[in-house]
Design a protein around this motif. Structure first.
Motif, PDB file in Angstrom:
ATOM      1  N   PRO A 223      -4.111  -3.281  -3.900  1.00 40.66           N
ATOM      2  CA  PRO A 223      -3.268  -4.316  -4.017  1.00 40.66           C
ATOM      3  C   PRO A 223      -3.848  -5.737  -3.570  1.00 40.66           C
ATOM      4  CG  PRO A 223      -2.430  -3.189  -2.240  1.00 40.66           C
ATOM      5  CD  PRO A 223      -3.571  -2.322  -2.764  1.00 40.66           C
TER       6      PRO A 223
ATOM      7  N   VAL B  55      -4.871   4.655  -2.976  1.00 37.30           N
ATOM      8  CA  VAL B  55      -4.823   3.387  -2.708  1.00 37.30           C
ATOM      9  C   VAL B  55      -5.433   2.757  -1.412  1.00 37.30           C
ATOM     10  CG1 VAL B  55      -2.677   1.750  -2.300  1.00 37.30           C
ATOM     11  CG2 VAL B  55      -2.279   3.862  -3.712  1.00 37.30           C
TER      12      VAL B  55
ATOM     13  N   LEU C 139       2.444   1.983  -3.260  1.00 36.51           N
ATOM     14  CA  LEU C 139       1.791   2.243  -4.241  1.00 36.51           C
ATOM     15  C   LEU C 139       1.260   3.736  -4.137  1.00 36.51           C
ATOM     16  CD1 LEU C 139      -0.795  -0.725  -4.935  1.00 36.51           C
ATOM     17  CD2 LEU C 139       1.164   0.163  -6.463  1.00 36.51           C
ATOM     18  N   GLN C 140       1.221   4.384  -2.993  1.00 31.53           N
ATOM     19  CA  GLN C 140       1.010   5.527  -2.901  1.00 31.53           C
ATOM     20  C   GLN C 140       1.921   6.552  -3.443  1.00 31.53           C
ATOM     21  OE1 GLN C 140       0.406   5.272   1.683  1.00 31.53           O
ATOM     22  NE2 GLN C 140      -1.867   5.324   1.404  1.00 31.53           N
TER      23      GLN C 140
ATOM     24  N   LEU D  47      -0.562   8.249  -8.386  1.00 28.60           N
ATOM     25  CA  LEU D  47      -1.532   8.194  -9.650  1.00 28.60           C
ATOM     26  C   LEU D  47      -2.393   9.057  -9.891  1.00 28.60           C
ATOM     27  CD1 LEU D  47      -2.109   4.274  -9.083  1.00 28.60           C
ATOM     28  CD2 LEU D  47      -1.029   5.122 -11.034  1.00 28.60           C
TER      29      LEU D  47
ATOM     30  N   ILE E 190       0.891  -1.212   0.035  1.00 33.81           N
ATOM     31  CA  ILE E 190       0.108  -0.179   0.059  1.00 33.81           C
ATOM     32  C   ILE E 190       0.828   1.376   0.169  1.00 33.81           C
ATOM     33  CG2 ILE E 190      -1.571   1.386   1.462  1.00 33.81           C
ATOM     34  CD1 ILE E 190      -3.220  -1.128   1.975  1.00 33.81           C
TER      35      ILE E 190
ATOM     36  N   LYS F  78       6.713   0.538 -13.414  1.00 36.84           N
ATOM     37  CA  LYS F  78       7.259   0.520 -12.140  1.00 36.84           C
ATOM     38  C   LYS F  78       7.434  -1.036 -11.902  1.00 36.84           C
ATOM     39  CE  LYS F  78       5.529   4.794 -11.127  1.00 36.84           C
ATOM     40  NZ  LYS F  78       6.551   5.940 -10.747  1.00 36.84           N
TER      41      LYS F  78
ATOM     42  N   TRP G 299       3.440   6.111  -5.988  1.00 39.62           N
ATOM     43  CA  TRP G 299       3.108   6.300  -7.500  1.00 39.62           C
ATOM     44  C   TRP G 299       2.567   7.572  -7.871  1.00 39.62           C
ATOM     45  CZ3 TRP G 299       1.742   0.955 -10.091  1.00 39.62           C
ATOM     46  CH2 TRP G 299       2.803  -0.122  -9.836  1.00 39.62           C
TER      47      TRP G 299
END
Lengths: 255, 255
Positions: free
Chosen positions: B232, B179, A246-247, A251, A243, B154, A249
């Motif tokens: 995820p 996320v 991904l944060q 997005l 988690i 990535k 990233w």
């Protein structure tokens, strides 16, 4: 103790009858299971057609059975939300004819029936005989009794079921009960491409399982060593470790 | 970039066509999807009957489509092990018409198609439009493009897919991409018991979803706040925390 049984081999399979007889020695049993084999049904549920229920009685037993024209998940869901007047203390699924090990548990109707119990907040276990050849459920039934007693006494955390695989070998060759993690299993040459009598292609799923060696403490390796494997499986499948990454990233719809 | 698409609403669904058009802007696309809707098929696979494949062409596009008479898992499995000559860089499943949130992902054919990609070691994502009413895939398709680009750049850890749910609201109401972790969703009054014209009982799955409040950082709550949710999901479902505790149970066949 009230015990709900289900499976994916169907209510007439030898495995669930062996399980019924074993469970009748420890509690009050009710069976709600598919009316026919539903192997590899995964965690499917039936929403587009009605479910039918046929009652079944067993000789020399007060156990009630219900045959349902649905998947293992349907059966447990319907039992807990429609058929049963009392909430069971435990859901036991099996005894499956054939292993449910490693990656394969994702496809397993046997495990999905237990998962449905867990979703409803009831401790649940899945039991499989790790053989496609020798259909003798004696040891698997005894293992189920022991695990059921332990689970009811000690409890299980939320969202967790136990997946049990019993080697199909004589008792004297069994090397005890081992707590394991899921191993990895891949299939080689999975599809056979054939031609039908009219010359059209079709594909048939085949292939052989290849167990990736992995750690000694996997379910697959435990069964190979003739140990009864008990794997705790959780149904919160969030990858928590990922988690935070991904944060980072950042997005957005704009890219 | 080579992109494999699948879904569980069937190859003719509007959602996979919107996804195809979006993905054609970033790579070479092939579709292998069920020939009809397969919602709630879970992670089922077809072992007892042959799989048929029909080729489909699209106007103004070099994309090839293959319609398969199987489940979403069957489609991705067959694509990767039988149909495709080149290994895709990413598997994208969707765009599902309807949310795949919280506990429900366990039943989701859309997620299971992505899971099959992950089992084969290919980064995979599942994309759903979180509405049963308004079938406008514009924003979901744009979100898919951004996530696909990020994933290919990535990478993702082994055994992990991303599950994306896009609120069905106008772009100006979207509060960004968050996320999340999986929330919990239960169903109330799930089964309706009815009588057929001949007076026999039957049960129909119905009921309404009740989202357990849970933490603000769940997928369910993110979508309620009009955020695009990216969760995820991991397919090693071993409960590692429990292994040590279970070992202390000292299970044996003797009890």
């Amino acid at each position: 103790m009230k015990i709900l049984l289900s499976n994916d081999d169907g209510i007439n399979a030898a495995g669930i009858q062996a399980l019924r007889e074993a469970m009748e020695t420890v509690g009050e049993v009710v069976i709600v299971a598919p009316d026919r084999p539903k192997s590899a049904s995964g965690h499917g549920i039936t929403v587009h057609k009605p479910l039918r229920v046929d009652e079944i009685r067993y000789s020399n037993s007060s156990t009630k059975g219900y045959a349902v024209n649905g998947t293992p998940s349907d059966c447990v869901k319907l039992a807990l939300e429609g058929l049963l007047t009392k909430r069971p203390d435990i859901v036991v699924s099996g005894i499956n004819f054939g292993p449910n090990l490693g990656t394969d548990v994702l496809y397993s109707g046997t495990v999905s029936a237990a998962l449905e119990g867990v979703i409803h907040g009831i401790p649940s276990i899945a039991v499989s005989l790790a053989s496609y050849e020798k259909e003798d459920y004696t040891l698997a039934a005894r293992a189920a009794i022991q695990v059921v007693k332990a689970v009811v006494e000690k409890g299980l955390p939320d969202e967790t079921l136990l997946n049990i695989n019993v080697p199909a070998v004589p008792e004297k060759e069994i090397k005890g009960i081992t707590v394991t993690k899921l191993g990895k299993r891949i299939y080689k040459n999975t599809f056979e491409k054939r031609k039908d009598p009219r010359g059209r292609d079709y594909y048939w799923m085949a292939g052989e399982a290849v167990d990736l060696a992995g750690d000694p403490d996997t379910d697959i390796n435990a069964v190979k060593r003739n140990e009864i494997s008990v794997t705790p499986i959780v149904f919160d499948i969030t990858n928590y470790q990922l988690i935070k990454k991904l944060q980072e990233w950042n997005l957005s719809l704009e890219g």
